[in-house]
Structures are given as structure tokens and as C-alpha cells.
Design a protein around this motif. Sequence first.
Motif, short mmCIF file in Angstrom:
data_model
loop_
_atom_site.label_atom_id
_atom_site.label_comp_id
_atom_site.label_asym_id
_atom_site.label_seq_id
_atom_site.Cartn_x
_atom_site.Cartn_y
_atom_site.Cartn_z
N LEU A 87 0.80 -1.22 0.00
CA LEU A 87 0.00 0.00 0.00
C LEU A 87 0.84 1.28 0.00
CD1 LEU A 87 -2.38 -1.34 2.78
CD2 LEU A 87 -3.01 -1.11 0.38
N ILE A 89 2.64 2.63 2.48
CA ILE A 89 2.56 3.44 3.70
C ILE A 89 3.96 3.54 4.31
CG2 ILE A 89 1.54 3.56 6.03
CD1 ILE A 89 -0.89 2.01 4.81
N ILE A 126 -1.74 4.67 -0.71
CA ILE A 126 -2.70 5.07 0.33
C ILE A 126 -2.36 6.45 0.90
CG2 ILE A 126 -3.55 4.50 2.67
CD1 ILE A 126 -4.91 2.91 0.40
N TYR A 136 -10.02 7.63 2.98
CA TYR A 136 -8.96 6.73 2.48
C TYR A 136 -8.98 5.34 3.11
CZ TYR A 136 -6.65 7.80 6.84
OH TYR A 136 -6.38 7.91 8.16
N CYS A 137 -9.44 5.26 4.38
CA CYS A 137 -9.37 3.98 5.09
C CYS A 137 -10.36 2.96 4.50
CB CYS A 137 -9.64 4.21 6.57
SG CYS A 137 -8.75 3.10 7.63
N CYS A 140 -9.21 2.03 1.11
CA CYS A 140 -8.10 1.07 1.19
C CYS A 140 -8.66 -0.35 1.21
CB CYS A 140 -7.29 1.37 2.46
SG CYS A 140 -6.07 0.14 2.85
N LYS A 144 -8.08 -3.30 -1.64
CA LYS A 144 -7.57 -4.64 -1.29
C LYS A 144 -8.53 -5.72 -1.78
CE LYS A 144 -6.56 -3.49 3.11
NZ LYS A 144 -5.94 -3.33 4.42
N CYS A 229 -1.61 -0.77 11.30
CA CYS A 229 -1.48 0.36 10.38
C CYS A 229 -1.48 1.69 11.11
CB CYS A 229 -2.63 0.32 9.37
SG CYS A 229 -2.65 1.80 8.35
N LEU A 231 -2.06 4.53 9.95
CA LEU A 231 -3.03 5.48 9.41
C LEU A 231 -4.47 5.11 9.72
CD1 LEU A 231 -1.61 6.00 5.80
CD2 LEU A 231 -0.97 7.16 7.91
N SER A 232 -4.66 3.94 10.31
CA SER A 232 -6.06 3.51 10.46
C SER A 232 -6.74 4.35 11.54
CB SER A 232 -6.15 2.02 10.78
OG SER A 232 -5.94 1.82 12.14
FE1 FES Z 1 -5.52 0.65 4.87
FE2 FES Z 1 -4.19 1.43 6.96
S1 FES Z 1 -5.48 2.64 5.72
S2 FES Z 1 -4.17 -0.50 6.06
#
Ligand code: FES
Length: 311
Positions: A87, A89, A126, A136-137, A140, A144, A229, A231-232
Amino acid sequence: MARCRLCRSERERTPAEIYLPAHRLPLCRKHFLSWFERYLERTIRTFRMFTRRERILVAVSGGKDSLTLWQALVNLGYEADGLFVYLGIEENSFSLLSRRAVEAMAERLGRPLHVVDMKSELGFTIPDLRRKTRKYCSMCGTVKRHYLNSLAKRLGYSVIVTGHNLDDEASSLLGNLLNWNLKYLSRKYPVLPAERGFVRKAKPLCRHYERDIRLYAELRRLPYLAESCPLSEEAIRPFYAELMDRLEERAPGTKLRFYLDYLRKALPLFAEHKEEFMERDLVVCERCGEPAVGSPCLVCRLREEFGGAGT
Ligand code: FES
Ligand code: AMP
Ligand code: ZN
Ligand code: ZN
């Protein structure tokens, strides 16, 4: 100290180092590992998830759940390969370390690993998406699922499996019940059949507690990444998970009972009306051929909007 229940049946007297409160089961290390895998096998059979004749695609994130699932399936003799979505990140080197973990696991198992690089597929990552939208979450998750489904079809896998565990399922069930989210409730089953362009999906760890999975991963020394993650934005879900933890503490076995009784007693009532709650207007995306609520699908629209390149 209590004796291991399974050693006892073999007339040995090994002390139990591990106690599983929900199952009231004292076990030694060796028997914990064999119990864990047998319990997985029973889940797979009970819910008719897949057989040893089928090719299985494991969605691997690098975390303990999906790596445990991959290891246990291979130990049980299933033909299971991995798929990892890179992704991009960079915070805390998250994607890089996740990738190293899944690669180490593939090598350890001697099984193929497929890697989808989001940047080269879609032209953005991402973090790029995060700079442009707050959603975005969930996007994401869509990205996937999109690649899991399209790759499984292209490479001829019969079923996609993910590492969702009992704690995940029980807390999301609680959240969906509190919000009377009938669309999800009517489909909340650990195996969803292949239909309308979707490959069959299963959650074989749905009866395993997270704590037992962590123990399995540690005892087997799996090369998993402990960080989740960065960013979650799980604002609501951990709250439900916390509530379930407190119930479980008071009455061990609550999560398991709550989830399994839902499947047995309540789901059939909701499932009777499944068609009414489903997205009836599912179409085939004119660009990529994947099933979606609209055409072009979200992934194709994102590619056009943010990425530009690729197909
Ligand atoms: Fe998708 Fe963290 S935003 S794994
Ligand atoms: P999560 O929502 O992050 O708890 O992930 C749930 C499951 O989705 C994991 O157990 C994996 O099976 C799968 N998964 C998560 N991230 C990835 C990824 N980057 N690539 C492939 N599968 C993933
Ligand atoms: Zn034992
Ligand atoms: Zn598309």
C-alpha cells in the motif's frame, strides 16, 4: 498446577502451561499447537469452507492473524498461497516491514507469494489518497478486496481467505446489531459463496480468540509484524471491541457464544430476507470487468482521478 488435558489422555502428567478459559481447557505447549490446528480444521469442515483439493489464496498483511492462518493451513496440508497488497505506507516503514514479514513467511513455508504494488497498478498509494480524501481507510479496504478478487480469478484460486478472528467478528457483530445494519447482518457468515463475479470468501479463524492466535504465532516463532497500520482511524470499532473484552472478562466464552449463537439462531431469520437488503443493482465494471455498485467501479474511477497511468 493443572495437568494438560490431552497429555492426561495419553497417560502422561505434563503440567499445563496454557489455560483456555472459554473452552475450560488446560494444555501443554505441544498440545496447544495441535489443538489450535485441529480446531481450525473443524471450523473449515463445519462451515464447508473449502477442501484439500482446492487452491486457496490467503490474504496476508504481515500481521499475526494472517501469518498464523497461512502457517496452520499449510501444516494441515492445504494448498495455500499468499497475496499481499503493497500500500506504500511509509510512516514507521509500515508497508516495507509488512512486506518483509510476508516474504519471510513465504520463504519459510516454501509457498508462492503474489505481491500487488498499488503504486504501479493504480499510479497512487494510500498516503497519496489520504492527502486528497478523508475516506482513504474504507477506500483502502475496497482496493484490497478488488485486487484479491481479480487476482484470485485470474490465477485460478477457488477461495480467498482472510485472517479475521473471533474478536473481530464478535465486535463487528455487536456494532452491526447496535445500528441494526441489516445488510451486513444478513450476510455475516464466515463463508460467502462464489456469486455474481465474486470469488468464494472465508474466515477460517472466526472461532479463534485473538489471544490464542498471538500465542500460536509466538510459539511457532512466526516472523509477524506486531504494529498495526499507523493510518487507520478506528474510532468506533475499538470501542465495541473494548465492550466485548469487558463482557468476556466477566464471563469467559461470551464472544464465542455471542457469535456462534448468532450464526445458529438469528442469522437464518435475517438471511431469509437477504435479497431485500442486498445491493440489487450490482453491475460489471466496463473497464476492469469486476462486479461493482456502479460502472466504472470505484477503483477505476480513483485510478483515473488520482493516478492516470496503468490499466
Ligand atoms: Fe488501509 Fe491502513 S489505511 S491498512
Ligand atoms: P485488517 O482489516 O487490517 O484487520 O485486516 C483483515 C484481514 O485482511 C487480514 O487478516 C488479512 O487477511 C487481510 N489484509 C489486510 N491487509 C492486507 C494487505 N495489505 N494485503 C493483503 N491482505 C491484507
Ligand atoms: Zn499435553
Ligand atoms: Zn473497474
